[in-house]
Design a protein around this motif. Structure first.
Motif, PDB file in Angstrom:
ATOM      1  N   PRO A 131       0.920  -1.198  -0.218  1.00  0.00           N
ATOM      2  CA  PRO A 131       0.031  -0.065   0.059  1.00  0.00           C
ATOM      3  C   PRO A 131       0.801   1.318   0.050  1.00  0.00           C
ATOM      4  O   PRO A 131       0.298   2.273  -0.370  1.00  0.00           O
ATOM      5  CB  PRO A 131      -0.747  -0.239   1.447  1.00  0.00           C
ATOM      6  N   VAL A 132       2.232   1.051   0.364  1.00  0.00           N
ATOM      7  CA  VAL A 132       2.980   2.469   0.367  1.00  0.00           C
ATOM      8  C   VAL A 132       3.971   2.577  -0.694  1.00  0.00           C
ATOM      9  O   VAL A 132       4.678   3.540  -0.667  1.00  0.00           O
ATOM     10  CB  VAL A 132       3.638   2.627   1.922  1.00  0.00           C
ATOM     11  N   LEU A 133       4.139   1.632  -1.484  1.00  0.00           N
ATOM     12  CA  LEU A 133       5.147   1.438  -2.473  1.00  0.00           C
ATOM     13  C   LEU A 133       4.965   2.397  -3.316  1.00  0.00           C
ATOM     14  O   LEU A 133       4.053   2.570  -4.275  1.00  0.00           O
ATOM     15  CB  LEU A 133       5.436   0.168  -3.186  1.00  0.00           C
ATOM     16  N   GLN A 134       5.808   3.557  -3.661  1.00  0.00           N
ATOM     17  CA  GLN A 134       5.519   4.799  -4.412  1.00  0.00           C
ATOM     18  C   GLN A 134       6.271   4.677  -5.703  1.00  0.00           C
ATOM     19  O   GLN A 134       6.283   5.300  -6.612  1.00  0.00           O
ATOM     20  CB  GLN A 134       5.904   5.961  -3.825  1.00  0.00           C
ATOM     21  N   SER A 135       7.673   4.046  -5.478  1.00  0.00           N
ATOM     22  CA  SER A 135       8.271   4.101  -6.837  1.00  0.00           C
ATOM     23  C   SER A 135       9.069   2.737  -6.970  1.00  0.00           C
ATOM     24  O   SER A 135       9.485   1.993  -6.148  1.00  0.00           O
ATOM     25  CB  SER A 135       9.509   5.251  -6.594  1.00  0.00           C
ATOM     26  N   ILE A 136       9.221   2.261  -8.335  1.00  0.00           N
ATOM     27  CA  ILE A 136       9.975   1.016  -8.531  1.00  0.00           C
ATOM     28  C   ILE A 136      10.704   1.162  -9.948  1.00  0.00           C
ATOM     29  O   ILE A 136      10.379   1.653 -10.764  1.00  0.00           O
ATOM     30  CB  ILE A 136       8.935  -0.190  -8.557  1.00  0.00           C
ATOM     31  N   SER A 163       5.915   6.269  -9.620  1.00  0.00           N
ATOM     32  CA  SER A 163       6.807   6.190 -10.661  1.00  0.00           C
ATOM     33  C   SER A 163       7.494   5.088 -10.805  1.00  0.00           C
ATOM     34  O   SER A 163       7.546   4.122  -9.883  1.00  0.00           O
ATOM     35  CB  SER A 163       8.161   7.209  -9.918  1.00  0.00           C
ATOM     36  N   ILE A 164       7.643   4.504 -12.246  1.00  0.00           N
ATOM     37  CA  ILE A 164       7.787   3.355 -12.585  1.00  0.00           C
ATOM     38  C   ILE A 164       8.994   3.494 -13.762  1.00  0.00           C
ATOM     39  O   ILE A 164       8.772   4.227 -14.532  1.00  0.00           O
ATOM     40  CB  ILE A 164       6.822   2.468 -13.050  1.00  0.00           C
ATOM     41  N   SER A 165      10.194   2.791 -13.499  1.00  0.00           N
ATOM     42  CA  SER A 165      11.105   2.810 -14.504  1.00  0.00           C
ATOM     43  C   SER A 165      11.470   1.346 -14.885  1.00  0.00           C
ATOM     44  O   SER A 165      11.953   0.550 -14.218  1.00  0.00           O
ATOM     45  CB  SER A 165      12.376   3.384 -13.997  1.00  0.00           C
ATOM     46  N   LEU A 166      11.396   1.016 -16.203  1.00  0.00           N
ATOM     47  CA  LEU A 166      11.658  -0.276 -16.827  1.00  0.00           C
ATOM     48  C   LEU A 166      12.754  -0.160 -18.052  1.00  0.00           C
ATOM     49  O   LEU A 166      12.659   0.618 -18.900  1.00  0.00           O
ATOM     50  CB  LEU A 166      10.432  -0.579 -17.534  1.00  0.00           C
ATOM     51  N   ASN A 167      13.738  -1.222 -17.712  1.00  0.00           N
ATOM     52  CA  ASN A 167      14.778  -1.207 -18.628  1.00  0.00           C
ATOM     53  C   ASN A 167      14.459  -2.954 -19.421  1.00  0.00           C
ATOM     54  O   ASN A 167      14.687  -3.839 -18.849  1.00  0.00           O
ATOM     55  CB  ASN A 167      16.037  -1.161 -18.221  1.00  0.00           C
ATOM     56  N   ILE A 168      13.975  -2.793 -20.334  1.00  0.00           N
ATOM     57  CA  ILE A 168      13.472  -4.093 -21.013  1.00  0.00           C
ATOM     58  C   ILE A 168      14.695  -4.592 -22.113  1.00  0.00           C
ATOM     59  O   ILE A 168      14.707  -4.010 -23.188  1.00  0.00           O
ATOM     60  CB  ILE A 168      12.020  -3.974 -21.744  1.00  0.00           C
ATOM     61  N   MET A 169      15.180  -5.449 -21.718  1.00  0.00           N
ATOM     62  CA  MET A 169      16.690  -5.897 -22.420  1.00  0.00           C
ATOM     63  C   MET A 169      16.475  -7.002 -23.610  1.00  0.00           C
ATOM     64  O   MET A 169      17.117  -7.518 -23.987  1.00  0.00           O
ATOM     65  CB  MET A 169      17.591  -6.577 -21.445  1.00  0.00           C
ATOM     66  N   LEU A 190       0.130   6.955 -10.871  1.00  0.00           N
ATOM     67  CA  LEU A 190       1.110   7.071 -11.816  1.00  0.00           C
ATOM     68  C   LEU A 190       1.317   8.552 -12.374  1.00  0.00           C
ATOM     69  O   LEU A 190       0.324   9.300 -13.219  1.00  0.00           O
ATOM     70  CB  LEU A 190       1.078   6.244 -12.968  1.00  0.00           C
ATOM     71  N   GLN A 191       2.504   8.982 -11.922  1.00  0.00           N
ATOM     72  CA  GLN A 191       2.986  10.439 -12.562  1.00  0.00           C
ATOM     73  C   GLN A 191       4.134  10.347 -13.251  1.00  0.00           C
ATOM     74  O   GLN A 191       4.333  11.464 -14.149  1.00  0.00           O
ATOM     75  CB  GLN A 191       3.202  11.179 -11.077  1.00  0.00           C
ATOM     76  N   SER A 192       5.067   9.392 -13.322  1.00  0.00           N
ATOM     77  CA  SER A 192       6.244   9.252 -13.999  1.00  0.00           C
ATOM     78  C   SER A 192       6.528   8.039 -14.668  1.00  0.00           C
ATOM     79  O   SER A 192       6.624   6.806 -13.756  1.00  0.00           O
ATOM     80  CB  SER A 192       7.348   9.814 -13.248  1.00  0.00           C
ATOM     81  N   ILE A 193       7.018   7.966 -15.838  1.00  0.00           N
ATOM     82  CA  ILE A 193       7.214   6.669 -16.396  1.00  0.00           C
ATOM     83  C   ILE A 193       8.685   6.802 -17.355  1.00  0.00           C
ATOM     84  O   ILE A 193       8.658   7.622 -18.000  1.00  0.00           O
ATOM     85  CB  ILE A 193       6.246   6.377 -17.587  1.00  0.00           C
ATOM     86  N   SER A 194       9.432   5.692 -17.008  1.00  0.00           N
ATOM     87  CA  SER A 194      10.682   5.818 -17.937  1.00  0.00           C
ATOM     88  C   SER A 194      10.861   4.544 -18.338  1.00  0.00           C
ATOM     89  O   SER A 194      11.113   3.490 -17.932  1.00  0.00           O
ATOM     90  CB  SER A 194      11.821   5.973 -16.658  1.00  0.00           C
ATOM     91  N   LEU A 195      11.055   4.450 -19.547  1.00  0.00           N
ATOM     92  CA  LEU A 195      11.291   3.303 -20.402  1.00  0.00           C
ATOM     93  C   LEU A 195      12.412   3.115 -21.378  1.00  0.00           C
ATOM     94  O   LEU A 195      12.735   4.121 -21.997  1.00  0.00           O
ATOM     95  CB  LEU A 195      10.002   2.906 -21.431  1.00  0.00           C
ATOM     96  N   ASP A 196      13.408   2.099 -21.203  1.00  0.00           N
ATOM     97  CA  ASP A 196      14.379   1.954 -21.867  1.00  0.00           C
ATOM     98  C   ASP A 196      14.325   0.579 -22.741  1.00  0.00           C
ATOM     99  O   ASP A 196      14.300  -0.497 -22.002  1.00  0.00           O
ATOM    100  CB  ASP A 196      15.626   1.956 -20.931  1.00  0.00           C
ATOM    101  N   VAL A 197      13.931   0.532 -23.976  1.00  0.00           N
ATOM    102  CA  VAL A 197      13.677  -0.683 -24.722  1.00  0.00           C
ATOM    103  C   VAL A 197      14.564  -0.947 -26.054  1.00  0.00           C
ATOM    104  O   VAL A 197      14.925   0.026 -26.573  1.00  0.00           O
ATOM    105  CB  VAL A 197      12.076  -0.751 -25.318  1.00  0.00           C
TER     106      VAL A 197
END
Length: 300
Positions: A131-136, A163-169, A190-197
């Motif tokens: 319930p309190v996880l804000q960023s991964i 906030s979520i940041s995913l590095n999809i390799m 969700l307020q922030s998305i970072s994707l590296d694909v």
């Protein structure tokens, strides 16, 4: 990067620092005994509110001790953990603590190891009940399309995730991209998305475009992909132009054509709420973007 001797000395200082509110440490080769000393000091620091720890490799024993300090450090309001290498057992132990964290805490978790299918299943259970996880932040090394669906379902049901940041390799197909897009578009906070694909299909970029355009709270998007076509740029451009609340974009797009640059320029010029644009990730000549200086945007 601190080892046992430095951690012991530092722990003594932490224990007797009555006004210390924030700790940020990079920890190298540390034993179970070393982390126990540090954990004891953290639990006894009277004013400590913010804890940020970065680890290289971390053993299951050290994770167990770390979990105990998180569980019993009642005054901590913010916890940030960055771990380069952790086992599935360690992820499960850490996850159980995150799930039980009090409502007064915000937690950020960064797992830099190539996360595979088994890890994703464990993480998804954590996300769903945290319930309190804000960023991964996740480095998805060997994830399958099936696991992307599982992760996506967990993301959209994580109530506080901002906030979520995913590095999809590795390549995932249209089904995997659509599952991710659906998840990001329906994550309530969700307020922030970072994707590296490595590579994304046309269907995948369409799904991302819908997220950018329609996600109700999305303020920041960072996106990096190789070999992007003009068609994809048109989809992205339309999404940026009509985004509801988007304030910041950052792009690293290799292989973009002159036409693609023009499309992005026009989109930026017409995006009503856009305040910050970062094009530092572009490879090659940026002269096509000269007329962006006429836009009412702030360059970083």
């Amino acid at each position: 990067s601190l080892g046992d001797p430095e951690v012991v000395l530092l722990s003594e200082a932490i224990r007797h620092a009555p006004a210390l509110q924030s700790i940020r440490l990079k920890i190298g080769d540390i034993s179970k005994e070393g982390i126990e000393v540090l954990s004891s000091a953290i639990r006894l620091a009277p004013a400590l509110q913010s804890l940020s720890l970065t680890f290289g490799g971390i053993s299951d024993e050290v994770v167990q001790v770390l979990s105990e300090v998180i569980r019993h450090a009642a005054a901590l309001q913010s916890i940030s953990l960055s771990i380069k290498d952790i086992s599935n057992v360690g992820i499960k132990v850490l996850g159980e603590v995150i799930q039980l964290a009090p409502a007064s805490q915000s937690i950020s978790l960064d797992l830099a190891r190539g996360v595979g299918d088994k890890s994703v299943q464990i993480l998804s259970d954590v996300l769903r009940h945290a319930p309190v996880l804000q960023s991964i932040m996740l480095d998805l090394g060997g994830i399958s399309n099936k696991s992307m669906k599982v992760l996506g379902e967990a993301i959209r049901n994580t109530p506080a995730l901002k906030s979520i940041s995913l590095n999809i390799m590795r390549d995932i197909n249209d089904e995997g991209h659509k599952a991710l897009g659906e998840a990001l578009g329906h994550a309530p906070a969700l307020q922030s998305i970072s994707l590296d694909v490595i590579r994304i299909s046309d269907e995948g970029i369409k799904a991302l475009g819908e997220v950018i355009q329609y996600a109700p709270g999305l303020q920041s998007v960072s996106f990096s992909v190789k070999d992007i076509s003009d068609e994809i740029m048109h989809v992205l451009g339309e999404a940026i132009r009509h985004a509801l609340v988007l304030q910041s974009i950052s792009f690293g797009l290799e292989g973009i054509s002159d036409e693609g640059k023009k499309v992005l320029t026009r989109a930026i010029q017409h995006a009503a709420g856009l305040q910050s644009v970062n094009l530092c990730g572009f490879a090659g000549d940026l002269s096509m973007f000269d007329d962006i200086s006429q836009c009412k945007v702030l360059f970083q």
